[in-house]
Scaffold this motif. Sequence first.
Motif, PDB file in Angstrom:
ATOM      1  N   ARG A 143       2.123   1.765  -3.573  1.00 49.63           N
ATOM      2  CA  ARG A 143       1.232   2.235  -4.360  1.00 49.63           C
ATOM      3  C   ARG A 143       1.104   4.024  -4.186  1.00 49.63           C
ATOM      4  O   ARG A 143       0.652   4.723  -5.230  1.00 49.63           O
ATOM      5  CB  ARG A 143       0.027   1.761  -4.061  1.00 49.63           C
ATOM      6  N   ARG A 144       1.156   4.340  -2.775  1.00 50.38           N
ATOM      7  CA  ARG A 144       1.190   5.506  -2.681  1.00 50.38           C
ATOM      8  C   ARG A 144       2.404   6.499  -2.614  1.00 50.38           C
ATOM      9  O   ARG A 144       2.545   7.904  -2.659  1.00 50.38           O
ATOM     10  CB  ARG A 144       0.606   6.009  -1.265  1.00 50.38           C
ATOM     11  N   ASP A 150       0.926  -1.191   0.041  1.00 42.99           N
ATOM     12  CA  ASP A 150       0.031  -0.088  -0.207  1.00 42.99           C
ATOM     13  C   ASP A 150       0.877   1.248  -0.019  1.00 42.99           C
ATOM     14  O   ASP A 150       0.554   1.982  -0.821  1.00 42.99           O
ATOM     15  CB  ASP A 150      -0.940   0.007   1.116  1.00 42.99           C
TER      16      ASP A 150
END
Length: 70
Positions: free
Chosen positions: A44-45, A41
């Motif tokens: 992805r950021r 996650d």
Amino acid sequence: EGDLQEIRSIFAAFLQLEEGVVLKMCRDVTLLNTMDGVLCDSQRRGGVSFCMTNCGEEGTHMGSAAALDP
């Protein structure tokens, strides 16, 4: 809870390990999976530049590490 206790006992007997060791390995596999999700996650950021998942490989890591523990 009763079913989980029975499952841990079966795995402990099959692997010839103490039940506490089997429980620790299960917790560690779950922790590794959770950490994997957090890192992916973050990638992805844009927080992490590179991340490879361990999806499906958690057991091999924990089993190898457990075999090295004296």
